[in-house]
Scaffold this motif. Structure first.
Motif, mmCIF file in Angstrom:
data_model
loop_
_atom_site.group_PDB
_atom_site.id
_atom_site.type_symbol
_atom_site.label_atom_id
_atom_site.label_comp_id
_atom_site.label_asym_id
_atom_site.label_seq_id
_atom_site.Cartn_x
_atom_site.Cartn_y
_atom_site.Cartn_z
ATOM 1 N N MET A 215 45.237 -0.028 52.179
ATOM 2 C CA MET A 215 44.438 -1.583 52.167
ATOM 3 C C MET A 215 45.251 -1.675 50.814
ATOM 4 N N PHE A 216 44.477 -1.554 49.939
ATOM 5 C CA PHE A 216 44.178 -1.524 48.766
ATOM 6 C C PHE A 216 45.884 -1.057 47.550
ATOM 7 N N PHE A 217 45.882 0.140 47.523
ATOM 8 C CA PHE A 217 47.520 1.183 48.008
ATOM 9 C C PHE A 217 48.311 0.444 48.073
ATOM 10 N N SER A 218 48.423 -0.488 49.098
ATOM 11 C CA SER A 218 49.467 -1.337 49.386
ATOM 12 C C SER A 218 49.312 -2.636 48.824
ATOM 13 N N TYR A 219 48.007 -3.260 48.025
ATOM 14 C CA TYR A 219 47.880 -4.545 47.796
ATOM 15 C C TYR A 219 48.581 -3.850 46.155
ATOM 16 N N TYR A 220 48.149 -3.291 45.711
ATOM 17 C CA TYR A 220 47.986 -3.184 44.027
ATOM 18 C C TYR A 220 49.214 -2.782 43.235
ATOM 19 N N SER A 320 26.911 0.148 60.064
ATOM 20 C CA SER A 320 26.858 1.449 60.245
ATOM 21 C C SER A 320 25.733 2.735 59.388
ATOM 22 N N VAL A 321 25.563 1.794 58.462
ATOM 23 C CA VAL A 321 24.137 2.517 57.660
ATOM 24 C C VAL A 321 23.084 2.112 57.622
ATOM 25 N N PRO A 322 21.956 2.499 57.182
ATOM 26 C CA PRO A 322 20.586 2.143 57.193
ATOM 27 C C PRO A 322 20.273 1.128 55.399
ATOM 28 N N PRO A 323 19.727 0.325 55.323
ATOM 29 C CA PRO A 323 19.229 -0.425 54.247
ATOM 30 C C PRO A 323 19.029 0.908 52.986
ATOM 31 N N GLU A 324 18.850 1.254 52.977
ATOM 32 C CA GLU A 324 18.191 2.844 52.361
ATOM 33 C C GLU A 324 19.185 3.247 51.933
ATOM 34 N N VAL A 325 20.197 3.535 52.629
ATOM 35 C CA VAL A 325 21.821 3.928 51.208
ATOM 36 C C VAL A 325 22.902 2.710 51.133
ATOM 37 N N ARG A 326 22.740 1.294 52.179
ATOM 38 C CA ARG A 326 23.544 0.488 52.394
ATOM 39 C C ARG A 326 24.386 0.495 50.410
ATOM 40 N N SER A 327 23.820 0.162 49.777
ATOM 41 C CA SER A 327 24.975 0.149 48.644
ATOM 42 C C SER A 327 25.413 0.605 47.928
ATOM 43 N N ALA A 328 24.709 2.277 47.985
ATOM 44 C CA ALA A 328 25.563 3.361 47.570
ATOM 45 C C ALA A 328 26.346 3.352 48.076
ATOM 46 N N LEU A 329 25.985 3.428 49.788
ATOM 47 C CA LEU A 329 27.581 4.298 50.258
ATOM 48 C C LEU A 329 28.420 3.135 50.709
ATOM 49 N N THR A 330 28.603 1.871 50.318
ATOM 50 C CA THR A 330 29.126 0.855 49.952
ATOM 51 C C THR A 330 29.843 0.898 49.288
ATOM 52 N N GLY A 331 29.346 0.854 47.984
ATOM 53 C CA GLY A 331 30.236 1.003 47.257
ATOM 54 C C GLY A 331 30.938 1.755 46.780
ATOM 55 N N LEU A 332 30.302 2.979 47.570
ATOM 56 C CA LEU A 332 31.165 4.682 46.773
ATOM 57 C C LEU A 332 32.758 4.041 48.058
ATOM 58 N N SER A 333 32.793 3.550 49.317
ATOM 59 C CA SER A 333 33.585 3.600 49.667
ATOM 60 C C SER A 333 34.585 2.021 49.252
ATOM 61 N N TYR A 334 34.009 0.947 49.207
ATOM 62 C CA TYR A 334 34.763 0.401 49.093
ATOM 63 C C TYR A 334 35.433 0.388 47.732
ATOM 64 N N ASN A 335 35.294 0.902 46.547
ATOM 65 C CA ASN A 335 35.163 1.294 45.450
ATOM 66 C C ASN A 335 36.124 2.813 45.210
ATOM 67 N N LEU A 336 36.115 3.555 46.043
ATOM 68 C CA LEU A 336 37.083 4.606 45.923
ATOM 69 C C LEU A 336 38.083 4.173 46.111
ATOM 70 N N GLY A 337 38.681 3.439 47.553
ATOM 71 C CA GLY A 337 39.250 2.507 47.873
ATOM 72 C C GLY A 337 40.491 2.088 46.494
ATOM 73 N N SER A 338 38.919 1.663 45.898
ATOM 74 C CA SER A 338 39.940 0.721 44.617
ATOM 75 C C SER A 338 40.207 2.008 43.130
ATOM 76 N N VAL A 339 39.905 3.142 44.110
ATOM 77 C CA VAL A 339 40.598 4.049 42.889
ATOM 78 C C VAL A 339 42.070 4.996 43.313
ATOM 79 N N VAL A 340 42.236 4.637 45.037
ATOM 80 C CA VAL A 340 44.078 4.726 45.465
ATOM 81 C C VAL A 340 44.054 3.246 44.969
ATOM 82 N N GLY A 341 44.516 2.352 45.376
ATOM 83 C CA GLY A 341 44.810 1.326 44.734
ATOM 84 C C GLY A 341 45.290 1.831 43.723
ATOM 85 N N GLY A 342 44.512 2.495 42.411
ATOM 86 C CA GLY A 342 44.576 2.658 40.945
ATOM 87 C C GLY A 342 46.313 3.698 40.881
#
Length: 392
Positions: A215-220, A320-342
């Motif tokens: 979705m990022f690649f298409s948009y950006y 889909s993930v517990p709170p103990e790793v939620r920020s790290a994995l969500t941030g990784l997934s979303y912003n990895l998508g940003s890299v592809v958008g880049g």
């Protein structure tokens, strides 16, 4: 006032400022070239740096947020991207501009990761889709405000005007007192977090990342040059600003609507419907044969409204993930998508540099359809029986 409301307000406005700063540079490539010597490829590289460094910031600061709390990272992220926007506005040369953009990207990643999660975790379970949609609607509002600011500054861009235009991106720093005084925190102890096996969530991380990346690649790849393309096709600066404003207000509303509907309907189905809508709108907003301003506006609106599924994609990880790793994995997934958008942004910039802006509608359709097809295939082949769990 309930604490989730303060978290939602803070996350919404800090995200709006984040995306405002990310995208405002697309309006001033001409001045980067004229005053700082950047060419088209370097201009889109500047755009991409904000995306690429967000993945580092999102994951690194996300891990800290999982251990020490979301609120401090929300504060640091908002302060950081605002400060480096100020530095970008008065960069004396291209090197400082590029370095400032890269560092700004780190704090952009931190802000999104902490803001999204803190609002989600504090929201009532029955309204988490709605709250997430409201927070992510900051994207549309932030982008719309770039159009409003462009209309205001367009007559005075020469001289120092374009720098003052960029400086407006430092305004979100005024949110800090509100965040510090009003937002409560959610904190997970290191001892509990250390017991979570991240490898258990690798498959869902990969699939969700493919969807977000597509979705990022298409948009950006489209919007990295879209304002310039619209002007090239003969549209006035005012009309371009109006187009972007209307489209992104529609996008913001669509985020909220999709988010609310997602509290009742399967999220993957809604994402699929959104992707199909983007496929319909793409050839109208990037016309190859009939280049009508009215058709472009209709296509832009269709594409923007369909893009309302965006807030649902991160929830594939969040829920889909517990709170103990939620920020790290969500941030990784979303912003990895940003890299592809880049990568999409750089690809489009390179193609424009080689073949000219006149051919960007053709390349935009090719890149857009290719990436959206990958998203669609990933959604349609999602393993049967995969259940997205509701976290408490």
């Amino acid at each position: 006032m309930q604490k989730f409301i303060h978290a939602t307000i803070s996350a919404f406005f800090s995200w709006a400022g984040n995306i405002y700063d990310l995208l405002i540079v697309t309006y001033v490539y001409y001045y980067f070239e004229k005053c700082l010597g950047l060419n088209a490829v370097e201009g889109t590289l500047l755009f991409a740096l904000g995306l690429i460094f967000r993945v580092i910031g999102g994951y690194t600061f996300g891990k800290i947020a999982d251990q020490r709390g979301r609120k401090p990272i929300l504060i640091i992220g908002t302060a950081g991207y605002s400060a480096f926007q100020g530095l970008m506005a008065f960069s004396p040369n291209a090197i400082i501009l590029l370095v400032a953009r890269a560092l700004q990207g780190l704090f952009m990643g931190a802000q999104w990761t902490a803001g999204t999660v803190i609002a989600y975790e504090q929201a009532p379970p029955s309204a988490r889709g709605l709250i997430n949609g409201i927070v992510q609607a900051g994207y549309g509002v932030g982008y719309a405000l770039t159009g409003v600011a462009f209309i205001e500054f367009a007559p005075a861009m020469s001289g120092i005007g374009w720098r003052l235009f960029l400086l407006t991106g430092a305004i979100p720093i005024i949110l800090l007192p509100y965040i510090i005084l009003k937002v409560s925190d959610v904190k997970v102890s290191r001892r509990v977090a250390s017991k979570v096996n991240v490898k258990e969530y690798t498959k869902i991380l990969i699939r969700a990342s493919i969807i977000i990346s597509g979705m990022f690649f298409s948009y950006y790849s489209i919007f990295a040059v879209y304002p310039d393309l619209a002007e090239y096709l003969g549209l006035s600066k005012d009309f371009v600003g109006l187009m972007m404003t209307v489209a992104n207000i529609s996008l913001a509303i669509s985020f909220i609507v999709y988010g609310r509907v997602a509290d009742f309907i399967n999220k993957r189905k809604l994402i699929t419907y959104g992707v199909i809508g983007e496929i319909i709108g793409l050839p109208m907003m990037l016309p190859i044969i009939v280049k009508s301003p009215g058709l472009m506006l209709i296509g832009l609106l269709v594409y923007s409204i369909a893009t309302g599924f965006w807030p649902l994609a991160p929830l594939l990880i969040v829920e889909s993930v517990p709170p103990e790793v939620r920020s790290a994995l969500t941030g990784l997934s979303y912003n990895l998508g940003s890299v592809v958008g880049g990568v999409g942004s750089i690809t489009m910039g390179t193609l424009v540099q080689i073949f000219g802006l006149a051919n960007s509608p053709l390349f935009g359709n090719i890149l857009g359809y290719s990436s959206l097809l990958i998203v669609l295939i990933t959604l349609l082949t999602w393993p049967r029986g995969t259940v997205i769990t509701k976290n408490k």
